[in-house]
Design a protein around this motif. Sequence first.
Motif, PDB file in Angstrom:
ATOM      1  N   SER A 230     -19.413 -68.801-105.477  1.00 37.89           N
ATOM      2  CA  SER A 230     -20.588 -67.927-105.340  1.00 37.89           C
ATOM      3  C   SER A 230     -21.877 -68.743-105.334  1.00 37.89           C
ATOM      4  N   THR A 231     -21.910 -69.805-106.132  1.00 34.99           N
ATOM      5  CA  THR A 231     -23.094 -70.664-106.170  1.00 34.99           C
ATOM      6  C   THR A 231     -23.213 -71.453-104.866  1.00 34.99           C
ATOM      7  N   THR A 408     -13.401 -68.138-107.093  1.00 32.27           N
ATOM      8  CA  THR A 408     -14.688 -68.130-107.805  1.00 32.27           C
ATOM      9  C   THR A 408     -15.815 -67.533-106.962  1.00 32.27           C
ATOM     10  N   ALA A 411     -17.335 -65.055-108.971  1.00 30.70           N
ATOM     11  CA  ALA A 411     -17.862 -65.470-110.285  1.00 30.70           C
ATOM     12  C   ALA A 411     -19.390 -65.390-110.286  1.00 30.70           C
ATOM     13  N   LYS A 412     -19.934 -65.388-111.489  1.00 26.21           N
ATOM     14  CA  LYS A 412     -21.397 -65.354-111.605  1.00 26.21           C
ATOM     15  C   LYS A 412     -21.975 -66.685-111.120  1.00 26.21           C
ATOM     16  N   PRO A 413     -22.950 -66.658-110.206  1.00 23.56           N
ATOM     17  CA  PRO A 413     -23.509 -67.936-109.732  1.00 23.56           C
ATOM     18  C   PRO A 413     -24.191 -68.717-110.849  1.00 23.56           C
ATOM     19  N   VAL A 414     -24.057 -70.036-110.774  1.00 26.20           N
ATOM     20  CA  VAL A 414     -24.689 -70.894-111.792  1.00 26.20           C
ATOM     21  C   VAL A 414     -25.663 -71.816-111.076  1.00 26.20           C
TER      22      VAL A 414
END
Lengths: 484, 368
Positions: A230-231, A408, A411-414
Motif C-alpha cells: 500500500s505504501t 500487504t 495494509a495501512k500505509p507507512v
Amino acid sequence: MVFNSVEFAVFFTGFFLLYWFVFNRYLKQQNLLILIGSYVFYAWWDWRFLLLLAASTAFNYYLGIHIKKAETFTRRRFLLYLGLLQALGTLLYFKYFNFFIESFTRGFSAFDLNIDVHLVNIILPLGISFYTFRTVSYIIDIYNGKTQPTTNWVIFFAYVAFFPTLISGPIDRVGLLIPQFETKRVFNYENAVDGMRQILWGFFKKMVVANNCALIANPVFDRYHDLPASTLVLGAFFYTIQIYADFSGYTDMATGFSRLLGFNITKNFNYPFFARNIADYWRRWHMSLTSWVTDYVFLPLTIRFRDYGKIGLVMAIMINLIVVGIWHGANWTFILYGVLHGLYFIPLIIKGTMNKKKKAGIASSFQSFSELKNILLTFLLVMFTNVVFRARNITEAFNYYMSLFSKTIIAKPVLATDATIVITTIVCIVVMLSIEWIHREKSYGFQIGYFKKPVLRWALYLVLITSIFCFSPAEGSQFIYFQF
Amino acid sequence: MKLFIQKILLLCLILLVILCYPLYILYKAGEFVDPDTIINRQRKEHNLFHQAYTDESGYIKLRNVRLRKPEVLVLGSSRVMGFRSFFFKNESSFYNASRGAQSTKGLNDFLDSIPDVSPKILMVSLDQFWFNERSKSSAFPMSLKRHYSLTSTFLSSFERVCFDILRGKASFNKINASNDNIGLFAIMRDEGFRYDGSFKYNKGSRQEADSLQIFKENYNSIEEDANHYEHGAVLSKEDLRELTIFLERCKKRNIHVVAFLPPYAPFIWDKLLENKSKYQYMFELQKTLPVLFAKYDHKFFDFSDITKIGGNNQEAFDGLHLSENANLRMMIEMCKQDTTLNGHCNLEHLTGLLRNADSPRNILKDGR
C-alpha cells in the motif's frame, strides 16, 4: 544556475533591463545579448562544456549552409550523415558510452567470456539531449527542404543556446523560433503579465508540489523492500505527480521567461493527467519530444512498415517509444519504460481508437462516467510505468513490482515523511489539479487573465507566492529533467 | 513597459511588507550566516552557534579540524558533545568533532576527509545502535559537505520562522539585543556549539531530570522498538568490518584510538537490562569490541552503565545525552587507564573540577 535560485533572479532582472532598455534599438544587439546571456547561464554550471555547445553549434551552422549549397544529392546526403554522426556520436559518447560497454561486458560474461574493460568517468553535459535534438532537426529539415538555413550566425547560435529552454527544453523547432529571432521584438504588456503568471504557476508546481512530493516518494523508493505494498502504491503516486509538477513547472517557467523576452515557445504539456487513453497521454506529455520523434522516427517507420498493417504500426510505435525511453538516459529501465508504454498502445491499435481525439472536458464536467474511468485508468497505467522510470536498475524495478503484488496491499500505509508534510502535499496536489482542470482549455493552468477584478487576481498571486514561501522544502531544488 | 515595471515594483513592495519582519528576524539572528563565516567569527569572538533551520555543523566541525589540526580529537555522535577543552593541559590542542560521525562508515568518511591531519589521540564514541543489524537504516548520515545556499536557507526557514514568531520562540527584543551568538537557538536559548566544538546546553530550556519525564520518549522507543532503540539479536558484520578498517587505518597513521561505548541515562540503562533478551546485540558488543581493540593495541572502554563510575540520572538530558559532568567522569576513568591520554591531562585537576562542579549538568558556572 537554476530558475528557482537567487542567482537566477539577479541574472534575469539584470538581463531583462538590459534587453528592453539598453539593447532594444537594434535586433542584432538584442540577439547578441541573448547569446551572451545564454552562454553565461550555461557556463555558470561548467564553462568547459560551453566549448562543446559552441563547437556543436558552429559545426551545424556551417553544415546547414553547405547542405543547402550542395549540388548533388549524394553530397547532400553525405553532409546530412556527417551531421547525424557528429550529433549522435556526441550523444553516444557522453550519454551512452558506459552503458554500451557495460551491457556488452555483461553480455559476454553470460557466455563465460570475461572482458576486462575500464569504464570512463564521463560527466553528462547539461541539456545535451535537448540542444542536440534541436540541431539535428535543423539539418534534417534543411535536407528535406522544409526550411532554409539561416546565414546569420548570431541568430543560429542564440537559437540553439536560448537560455530559457537550453537545459530542459522544450525542444523548439527551427520553424517556430528562428523567425522570431529574425523579427524585431516589441514589448507586449499583456504577454508579459501572462508570462509572469505562468512563471508563478511554474514556481508553485515545482517548489511546492514537486519538491514536497519528492520528500514523500524518495524514502519510499529508497526503502521499498521494507514497506507494505500500500505504501509502494503511494510512492508511485507521489512520484508520478512529482515528475509532472517538476517538468511541467520548469516548462511553465521557461515559457514565462521567454514571453517576458517577447518569444512564444513550443507548448510542452497539455494537462496529461486528463488524458483519456495512453495515445492521448502521449499527445499531451513532453509534446515537443513526442512531436520530434513522431516526425523523425515514427513517420518514416510507418512508411517503411506500411505493408504490414497493424503489426507494422505496433512495430513503429514500439520503436518510437523505445527511442523516447532511451532519450532519457543510458539505462535498461528507460528501454523497458518505452516497451511498456508501447504495449499499452496495442489494445488501442486493435480497436482502431488510437487516433480518436477527445478534447478534455468540452462540457463543464465529465461527459460520462466512462470518461472518468478512462482518465483514472490512464493515470494508473502511467503511474505503474513510472516505477521503472524511477528505479535505478531493472532489478530494483522488478523487485518493486513484485512487492506491489502482495497481500500487504490492504495494509495501512507507512510513510516515513512527517504527517504535516504529507497533508500539505495532498492539499497542494488537489489545488494544482483542480486549478488545471478548471483551466484545461487554456494554454496553462493559471491563466486567470479573464478575472475582471484586479483585486481578486492580486489576492491569488499573493496566496500563491505566500504558499511558495511557506510550503517549499529546502531540499530538491534540482529539476529531474536536468539529468536528461 | 512602464506600467509593467510599476506593477512588478508594487508587487515586490507588497511582498517586502509581508516578508520584512520574518526576514529581519532571520537576518539578525544569523540564520543566513554561511558556515565559513561562522568558523571565522567563532575564531575571533569565541561565541556560540546554533542555527535553528539549517544544520551545517558536520561541515563546520570538519573544516575546524582541518584548520586547527588538533592533537586530541573527539569523534562521534551528539552523545559526546560534553568533552571540553579545559579537560586538557593544552586547551588549544583539543577539538570536539562530535556529530562528525553518525555511524561506523561515518568514522571512515571523516578519516578520509582529513588526509593531512593525524591527531595523536582520537577519542571515539561508538554508539551501541550503530552495530545493530536491524537499525542501520535509522542512523541518519551526517553530511560533511557544505550545503549552504541562500535560497534553500531562506526557503527552509521562512515558514518555520513565521510559526516561531507567533509562538514567541523568536523574540524581536532578544534577537535585536544580541550581537554575538550566531543562530536563533544560540540567541533565544543561549545554547549551541562552543569554539572548542563542545555543546552548551541551557539548563533553563531543558526539563529537570528529577521527574524522570525526560526519559519518557526514550522509554516509549524501547517499547515501540524504534528510534535508536530497535530490538536486535545480531551484531552487524558490516559495521564490525567498517570499524576494523577504521582501526587498521588509524594504526597505519599512527593515531592512538581511545574508544568507548557512550553512557545511557541510568534509568534507561536499567530498562535495557530488563529487556536484555530484546537487545542481545548490545551485550554481545560488550564482549566483541574489547577483543577487537586489543588486537590493534587501541584502548576500549564500556561506559554504557554510567553508575559504575559514579554517574546518575541528574546528569542526563535524556536517555542518550548526558551532561559534561558525565563526560568528565569518563575522561577521568580513561586517563587513569591510558597513559598516552593521561599525558595530555592533569588527573588531579580533573577530579577537582568534578568535585567542585557547579551543578550535575554544568561544571563551570552558567555552563561557560
